[in-house]
Design an enzyme around this catalytic site. Structure first.
Site, short mmCIF file in Angstrom:
data_model
loop_
_atom_site.label_atom_id
_atom_site.label_comp_id
_atom_site.label_asym_id
_atom_site.label_seq_id
_atom_site.Cartn_x
_atom_site.Cartn_y
_atom_site.Cartn_z
N ASP A 87 0.85 -1.19 0.00
CA ASP A 87 0.00 0.00 0.00
C ASP A 87 0.89 1.24 0.00
O ASP A 87 2.04 1.17 0.43
CB ASP A 87 -0.94 0.03 1.21
CG ASP A 87 -2.03 1.07 1.02
OD1 ASP A 87 -3.03 0.76 0.34
OD2 ASP A 87 -1.86 2.20 1.50
N TYR A 162 -2.94 12.45 2.72
CA TYR A 162 -3.32 11.63 3.88
C TYR A 162 -2.67 12.14 5.16
O TYR A 162 -3.29 12.19 6.22
CB TYR A 162 -2.94 10.16 3.65
CG TYR A 162 -3.85 9.46 2.66
CD1 TYR A 162 -5.16 9.15 3.01
CD2 TYR A 162 -3.40 9.13 1.39
CE1 TYR A 162 -6.00 8.51 2.10
CE2 TYR A 162 -4.25 8.50 0.48
CZ TYR A 162 -5.54 8.19 0.84
OH TYR A 162 -6.37 7.58 -0.05
#
Ligand code: CP3
Length: 355
Positions: A87, A162
């Site tokens: 990821d 993020y």
């Protein structure tokens, strides 16, 4: 260079000469190569089975599990490339940030990065921090045979989105407020992230990845002038850091119709295109000297096989004049898609483009 090594170094000749690698280099191909972003994942029952009870980030740190999950779509669909199962937040976790991937939500950061003092939490990434990546890629390249392995990382802007927001966002209001309001802090943040991203890509290439993709998934939120001023320098730094390896570098984002030229100029060999811009028009925007990757709308796969084939034919027709084309979806496979539709799509593209 030994007999079974390619001009590009670590990979076997059969990998170097595979349709995917040739398309990336804009060389003639026996058929248009196909792979899917998020091809490994919840659309596959065999994925759900091996992931049961294992949290996402933990699964990324187990080399045998990573190897199995990465191979699953190659076995099932016969895609022309594997993408390393991981990821974009894995390198950030590896340098000690307190973050998690929440099911159905995405990456969540316990203490967002908002101030200059927060930058101190972003230390450099060393290969030892991600030794499980090196180990998994070693296992994988042995299992994959001639099928190339694509390594990847999140681009500085998407990672920053993020880190500054603390989680997924639709507006990126905190990240953009920093970008507009404190350009020096923003530039330093993106520069730190560029170094971490470059280090993470280097680990994957050194371990045997044949190509790399930089995911700037959310950069379509920016106007071109802001991209050029506030984001492009960091992405350029990432691409330059891995240029010497000679492996194809793919650059992808969503909603990037107005940014395609700049994203190519950032240093990519292959520009990923979402479904909003037809590939012939995308090629005009990007200019010569780049291959393109894309761009079937992933939601088309919820329609009938006939519709999928008609829409795929349109993508292939638009791609007919390209210097190089890697077939993909315009964004990732959705978890609820019927995996058989993906298998049929690979077969369809291969037969339609066989030369
Ligand atoms: O098959 C592949 O493409 C390789 C695996 C891969 C994952 N994440 C696995 C994953 C890749 C390439 C990514 C990249 C990634 N992660 C991106 C860029 C690609 C894109 O889609 O634009 C982004 C933005 C992330 C952040 C992230 N991680 C999100 C938004 C999510 C989804 C949250 C959810 O549950 O819907 C994740 C979690 C994640 N990463 C999953 C997978 C298979 C789902 C979690 C699970 O299976 O338990």
């Amino acid at each position: 260079m030994s007999a079974n090594e390619s001009p590009a170094g670590r990979q076997p000749t059969a990998t170097y000469d595979s349709p995917f690698m040739k398309a990336c280099r804009r060389e003639p191909v026996p058929h248009t190569p196909v792979w899917f972003m998020r091809q490994a994942g919840r659309s596959l029952p065999e994925y759900r089975k091996v992931r049961a009870g294992v949290p996402m980030l933990e699964s990324c740190m187990r080399p045998e599990l990573v190897t199995e999950i990465t191979l699953q779509p190659v076995r099932r669909h016969g895609v022309d490339a594997a993408i390393y199962f991981s990821d974009i937040v894995v390198p950030l976790k590896a340098i000690g940030l307190d973050l998690d991937i929440k099911p159905g939500v995405g990456p969540v950061v316990e203490e967002p990065i908002r101030t200059r003092a927060d930058l101190a939490r972003l230390r450099d990434l060393t290969p030892e921090d991600v030794s499980y990546v090196t180990e998994a890629i070693g296992l994988l390249t042995r299992e994959l045979g001639p099928t190339p392995l694509i390594g990847f990382a999140g681009a500085p802007f998407t990672l920053a989105s993020y880190l500054v927001e603390g989680g997924p966002s639709r507006t990126y209001e905190n990240a953009k407020a920093m970008m507009y309001g404190d350009p020096e802090l923003w530039a330093d943040l993106l520069d730190r992230l560029a170094d971490i991203t470059a280090a993470f890509l280097k680990v994957q290439i050194e371990a045997g990845a044949s190509a790399v993709q930089l995911f700037d998934s959310w950069v379509g939120a920016l106007a071109p002038a802001d991209y050029r001023r506030s984001v492009m320098p960091a992405s350029v730094k990432v691409f330059e850091a891995v240029a010497g390896y000679g492996v194809p570098r793919i650059h992808f984002g969503v909603g990037t119709g107005e940014l395609l030229k700049l994203m190519g100029d950032a240093g990519a060999d292959v520009v990923g295109v979402d479904w909003r811009v037809p590939l012939d028009e995308a090629a005009r925007r990007v200019g010569p000297g780049k291959a393109l990757q894309g761009n079937l709308d992933p939601t088309v796969l919820f329609a009938s096989t006939e519709v999928v084939e008609t829409r795929t034919r349109e993508v292939l027709d638009a791609a007919a004049g390209l210097e190089g084309h890697v077939f993909n979806l315009g964004h990732g496979v959705m978890p609820s898609i019927d995996p058989d539709a993906l298998t049929r799509l690979v077969e369809y593209v291969h037969t339609q483009t066989a030369r």
